[in-house]
Design a protein around this motif. Structure first.
Motif, short mmCIF file in Angstrom:
data_model
loop_
_atom_site.label_atom_id
_atom_site.label_comp_id
_atom_site.label_asym_id
_atom_site.label_seq_id
_atom_site.Cartn_x
_atom_site.Cartn_y
_atom_site.Cartn_z
N ILE A 52 0.87 -1.17 0.00
CA ILE A 52 0.00 0.00 0.00
C ILE A 52 0.90 1.22 0.00
N LYS A 53 0.86 1.99 -1.09
CA LYS A 53 1.69 3.19 -1.20
C LYS A 53 0.93 4.39 -0.67
N CYS A 54 1.62 5.18 0.15
CA CYS A 54 0.98 6.31 0.83
C CYS A 54 1.77 7.60 0.61
N GLU A 55 1.27 8.67 1.19
CA GLU A 55 1.94 9.97 1.16
C GLU A 55 3.32 9.89 1.81
N GLU A 56 4.17 10.85 1.53
CA GLU A 56 5.47 11.02 2.17
C GLU A 56 6.37 9.80 2.06
N LYS A 57 6.33 9.10 0.93
CA LYS A 57 7.21 7.95 0.66
C LYS A 57 7.04 6.82 1.68
N ILE A 58 5.84 6.63 2.18
CA ILE A 58 5.56 5.56 3.13
C ILE A 58 4.89 4.41 2.37
N GLN A 59 5.39 3.19 2.61
CA GLN A 59 4.79 2.00 2.03
C GLN A 59 4.40 1.05 3.15
N LEU A 60 3.17 0.59 3.12
CA LEU A 60 2.69 -0.35 4.12
C LEU A 60 2.65 -1.74 3.48
N TYR A 61 3.02 -2.76 4.25
CA TYR A 61 2.91 -4.14 3.79
C TYR A 61 1.85 -4.82 4.63
N SER A 62 0.79 -5.29 3.97
CA SER A 62 -0.37 -5.82 4.65
C SER A 62 -0.59 -7.29 4.30
N ILE A 63 -0.97 -8.09 5.29
CA ILE A 63 -1.34 -9.49 5.09
C ILE A 63 -2.68 -9.69 5.76
N ASN A 64 -3.66 -10.22 5.02
CA ASN A 64 -5.02 -10.44 5.55
C ASN A 64 -5.60 -9.16 6.14
N ASP A 65 -5.47 -8.07 5.43
CA ASP A 65 -5.99 -6.76 5.84
C ASP A 65 -5.41 -6.24 7.15
N GLU A 66 -4.22 -6.70 7.53
CA GLU A 66 -3.55 -6.22 8.73
C GLU A 66 -2.11 -5.82 8.37
N VAL A 67 -1.76 -4.58 8.67
CA VAL A 67 -0.41 -4.10 8.37
C VAL A 67 0.58 -4.80 9.29
N VAL A 68 1.63 -5.40 8.71
CA VAL A 68 2.64 -6.06 9.53
C VAL A 68 3.94 -5.27 9.57
N LEU A 69 4.26 -4.58 8.49
CA LEU A 69 5.43 -3.70 8.49
C LEU A 69 5.17 -2.51 7.59
N PHE A 70 6.01 -1.50 7.75
CA PHE A 70 5.95 -0.37 6.85
C PHE A 70 7.36 0.07 6.53
N GLN A 71 7.47 0.78 5.42
CA GLN A 71 8.78 1.21 4.95
C GLN A 71 8.75 2.71 4.74
#
Length: 175
Positions: A52-71
């Motif tokens: 999931i790409k977001c504002e301010e160069k933030i990327q979320l990694y989601s499994i089963n609709d739950e974020v487990v890590l972000f970058q």
């Protein structure tokens, strides 16, 4: 970072390939070596990871609709729920009781809150930009995740200014 995070900050969602998923796992293990035994529980082999790409160069990694890590840029950062499940896998610092309300309101952590009575820093030095789980005096679970602005040795000697930049905390927009 996620103080005012909402669904409007999300730009796109896409599934990542299994090869990219393996690369994500190895990068996470490189950054947090103690997670190697638990990586298949954090990111299961047969699961579909969604980027999931977001504002301010933030990327979320989601499994089963739950974020487990972000970058954020090059840093892979675990979600607090992952830190709660595997507390021994991440480097930790402890703040004193007086800092709790400030941390939970999203404030960066000042050096005196890390060096006073009730606070604990690791014995070994950690370099600037290291990711740490922030615990509080008398509490069992982590209340935040942050990035060191100073090395541990500098925090102990200078004892002035911001020691940890807060990235994610209990009750923020990502929580």
């Amino acid at each position: 970072m996620f103080k005012r995070f909402t669904k409007e900050d999300i730009h796109s969602r896409s599934n990542i390939k299994s090869s990219a998923q393996r690369g994500l796992k190895s990068k996470f293990i490189d950054q947090f070596p103690d997670t190697e035994s638990a990586i298949d529980l954090i990111i299961p082999k047969k699961s579909q990871v969604i980027l999931i790409k977001c504002e301010e160069k933030i990327q979320l990694y989601s499994i089963n609709d739950e974020v487990v890590l972000f970058q954020h840029f090059d840093d892979l950062i675990p979600h607090l729920k992952v830190v709660h499940k595997f507390p021994e896998a991440f480097p930790r610092v402890q703040v004193d009781r007086g800092a709790i309300k400030f941390v939970l309101s999203g404030a960066n952590i000042m050096c005196p809150g890390l060096t006073s009575a009730g606070a604990k820093l690791p014995e070994e030095n950690m370099e600037v930009d290291s990711i740490v789980a922030v615990y509080a005096e008398g509490k069992e679970t982590a209340l935040a995740i942050g990035k060191l602005v100073m090395s541990i040795d500098d925090i102990k000697t200078k004892n002035k200014g911001i020691g940890i930049e807060l990235l994610h905390y209990l009750g923020d927009g990502l929580w």
